[in-house]
Design a protein around this motif. Structure first.
Motif, PDB file in Angstrom:
ATOM      1  N   ALA A  74       0.752  -1.144   0.060  1.00 24.05           N
ATOM      2  CA  ALA A  74       0.037   0.274  -0.007  1.00 24.05           C
ATOM      3  C   ALA A  74       0.982   1.215   0.138  1.00 24.05           C
ATOM      4  O   ALA A  74       0.574   2.224  -0.737  1.00 24.05           O
ATOM      5  CB  ALA A  74      -0.947  -0.041   1.353  1.00 24.05           C
ATOM      6  N   ALA A  75       2.132   1.321   0.587  1.00 23.47           N
ATOM      7  CA  ALA A  75       2.717   2.406   0.835  1.00 23.47           C
ATOM      8  C   ALA A  75       3.561   2.728  -0.608  1.00 23.47           C
ATOM      9  O   ALA A  75       3.844   3.963  -0.753  1.00 23.47           O
ATOM     10  CB  ALA A  75       3.972   2.105   1.878  1.00 23.47           C
ATOM     11  N   GLY A  76       3.562   1.813  -1.372  1.00 27.49           N
ATOM     12  CA  GLY A  76       4.163   2.001  -2.750  1.00 27.49           C
ATOM     13  C   GLY A  76       3.374   2.194  -3.730  1.00 27.49           C
ATOM     14  O   GLY A  76       3.927   2.436  -5.188  1.00 27.49           O
ATOM     15  N   ARG A  77       1.950   1.864  -3.615  1.00 32.64           N
ATOM     16  CA  ARG A  77       1.241   1.863  -4.711  1.00 32.64           C
ATOM     17  C   ARG A  77       0.595   3.301  -5.415  1.00 32.64           C
ATOM     18  O   ARG A  77       0.562   4.370  -4.389  1.00 32.64           O
ATOM     19  CB  ARG A  77      -0.090   1.325  -3.964  1.00 32.64           C
ATOM     20  CG  ARG A  77      -1.192   0.866  -5.196  1.00 32.64           C
ATOM     21  CD  ARG A  77      -2.128  -0.354  -4.437  1.00 32.64           C
ATOM     22  NE  ARG A  77      -1.408  -1.239  -3.829  1.00 32.64           N
ATOM     23  CZ  ARG A  77      -1.973  -2.050  -3.008  1.00 32.64           C
ATOM     24  NH1 ARG A  77      -3.148  -1.915  -2.358  1.00 32.64           N
ATOM     25  NH2 ARG A  77      -1.285  -3.310  -2.556  1.00 32.64           N
ATOM     26  N   VAL A  78       0.365   3.184  -6.547  1.00 31.89           N
ATOM     27  CA  VAL A  78      -0.179   4.512  -7.040  1.00 31.89           C
ATOM     28  C   VAL A  78      -1.508   4.205  -7.789  1.00 31.89           C
ATOM     29  O   VAL A  78      -1.601   3.110  -8.677  1.00 31.89           O
ATOM     30  CB  VAL A  78       0.726   4.936  -7.956  1.00 31.89           C
ATOM     31  CG1 VAL A  78       0.243   6.249  -8.924  1.00 31.89           C
ATOM     32  CG2 VAL A  78       2.088   5.423  -7.489  1.00 31.89           C
ATOM     33  N   THR A  79      -2.569   4.805  -7.562  1.00 29.44           N
ATOM     34  CA  THR A  79      -3.872   4.332  -7.830  1.00 29.44           C
ATOM     35  C   THR A  79      -4.382   5.067  -8.974  1.00 29.44           C
ATOM     36  O   THR A  79      -5.522   4.802  -9.574  1.00 29.44           O
ATOM     37  CB  THR A  79      -4.866   4.636  -6.685  1.00 29.44           C
ATOM     38  OG1 THR A  79      -4.993   5.845  -6.390  1.00 29.44           O
ATOM     39  CG2 THR A  79      -4.756   3.753  -5.582  1.00 29.44           C
ATOM     40  N   LEU A  80      -3.717   6.020  -9.843  1.00 22.61           N
ATOM     41  CA  LEU A  80      -3.949   6.705 -10.885  1.00 22.61           C
ATOM     42  C   LEU A  80      -3.855   5.841 -12.206  1.00 22.61           C
ATOM     43  O   LEU A  80      -3.169   4.875 -11.874  1.00 22.61           O
ATOM     44  CB  LEU A  80      -2.942   7.731 -11.214  1.00 22.61           C
ATOM     45  CG  LEU A  80      -3.223   9.300 -10.451  1.00 22.61           C
ATOM     46  CD1 LEU A  80      -2.841   9.042  -8.825  1.00 22.61           C
ATOM     47  CD2 LEU A  80      -2.606  10.383 -11.082  1.00 22.61           C
ATOM     48  N   SER A  81      -4.975   5.874 -13.002  1.00 18.86           N
ATOM     49  CA  SER A  81      -5.009   5.157 -14.171  1.00 18.86           C
ATOM     50  C   SER A  81      -3.965   5.738 -15.055  1.00 18.86           C
ATOM     51  O   SER A  81      -3.463   6.794 -15.054  1.00 18.86           O
ATOM     52  CB  SER A  81      -6.285   5.201 -15.016  1.00 18.86           C
ATOM     53  OG  SER A  81      -6.584   6.364 -15.236  1.00 18.86           O
ATOM     54  N   ALA A  82      -3.621   4.875 -16.269  1.00 24.88           N
ATOM     55  CA  ALA A  82      -2.594   5.462 -17.289  1.00 24.88           C
ATOM     56  C   ALA A  82      -3.315   6.505 -17.730  1.00 24.88           C
ATOM     57  O   ALA A  82      -2.509   7.581 -18.282  1.00 24.88           O
ATOM     58  CB  ALA A  82      -2.601   4.284 -18.421  1.00 24.88           C
ATOM     59  N   GLN A  83      -4.748   6.789 -18.265  1.00 21.63           N
ATOM     60  CA  GLN A  83      -4.950   7.909 -18.735  1.00 21.63           C
ATOM     61  C   GLN A  83      -4.950   9.138 -17.920  1.00 21.63           C
ATOM     62  O   GLN A  83      -4.593  10.249 -18.423  1.00 21.63           O
ATOM     63  CB  GLN A  83      -6.679   7.819 -19.223  1.00 21.63           C
ATOM     64  CG  GLN A  83      -7.173   9.009 -19.897  1.00 21.63           C
ATOM     65  CD  GLN A  83      -6.597   9.064 -21.137  1.00 21.63           C
ATOM     66  OE1 GLN A  83      -6.177   8.245 -22.296  1.00 21.63           O
ATOM     67  NE2 GLN A  83      -5.872  10.335 -21.643  1.00 21.63           N
TER      68      GLN A  83
END
Length: 297
Positions: A177-186
């Motif tokens: 979770a600490a390294g995750r990025v939830t943004l989509s490619a778009q």
């Protein structure tokens, strides 16, 4: 805006002397911003780049905390900060303002040094230009570049979209979770297109031409130091990589012509220099310090 104070999270010094680090949350509108503070010395606020997290840049942050009292945070949709309905430069700048409001509440003896990498560099340049006296000095790490032309052309879009789709998938699924990025490619692509226009002043999608970020530099009175990568886009010899690197150098040349008082340190590195050259960057920031009251000549 409300603040939720956390508990001291670690005593993880990389020298024999432990460094206490406090984790806390800044609740700002629709987002909860995950932040941390630790170290000793002059106050420093570190603003990370797009798709970077505190977890990923742990080495640089730990090294800086040997020398400075460092506050840093995850951008919205990054790391332990919450996701959001909107991702835009304006929204990120507003989040950074919330972080700086927290800094002001600490009643520091002098304004902090602001350090930003990539997208984070653009955020601190915009903030400092809008709020004179908010920073003792700025250190720009491979960002906030007044490009002579936009990076991304229509021909680049398919390949870049594919690249960010692969990156987004790994960031969302394969990390803690600490390294995750939830943004989509778009969403990542849209932010990069927006940043292109902010830096160069050329928005080809809306047929707008303006001064770009160069005007922001003219409005900043405190000392500024640039740390730039010689091969921002990599060391490949293909046409696209070569064009990106030429534009990057051209933007720095443009800035130095307008602001010859701004020193530039070039590192033989790519845009990942905050990971590959953390020790060198820490040394440069330490050596680049100015007296708190030294303003632009």
């Amino acid at each position: 805006m409300t603040l939720t104070q956390g508990q001291p999270a670690s005593m993880a010094g990389m020298t024999g002397k432990p460094i206490a680090t406090q984790q806390f949350t800044i609740n700002h509108g629709e987002v909860s911003i995950s932040a941390s503070r630790g170290g000793h010395g002059r106050s420093l606020v570190l603003c990370l780049g797009l798709t970077s997290t505190q977890a990923e840049l742990h080495e640089l942050i730990s090294l800086l905390r040997r020398e400075f009292d460092v506050m840093t945070f995850d951008l919205r949709g990054h790391g332990l900060s919450s996701a959001a309905d909107q991702y835009s430069f304006e929204a990120s700048l507003d989040d950074f303002g919330a972080v700086m409001n927290k800094v002001r509440s600490l009643d520091l003896s002098e304004p902090p040094m602001l350090v930003g990498h990539s997208y984070g560099a653009d955020l601190i340049v915009h903030y400092a230009s809008e709020f004179p006296g908010s920073a003792s000095e700025l250190v720009i790490i491979d960002g906030a570049n007044p490009l002579p032309a936009p990076f991304i052309t229509p021909a680049d879009l398919p390949d870049l979209r594919t690249m960010w789709e692969d990156s987004a998938s790994s960031r969302q699924a394969g990390m803690s979770a600490a390294g995750r990025v939830t943004l989509s490619a778009q969403e990542i692509l849209d932010l990069n297109l927006e940043l292109d226009a902010i830096r160069s002043g050329i928005d080809s999608r809306n047929n707008v031409i303006g001064p770009g970020i160069l005007d922001r530099y003219h409005a900043i009175e405190c000392p500024i130091h640039l740390i730039m990568a010689t091969s921002m886009a990599g060391d490949g010899v293909d046409a696209r990589t070569s064009r990106f690197n030429r534009l990057w150098h051209g933007g720095v040349d443009r800035l130095v012509r307008e602001r010859p008082d701004i020193p530039v340190t070039w590192l033989d590195a790519t845009h990942a220099l905050v990971i590959t050259h953390a020790s060198e960057i820490t040394r440069i920031i330490r050596a680049a310090q100015h007296p708190a009251d030294q303003a632009r000549p």
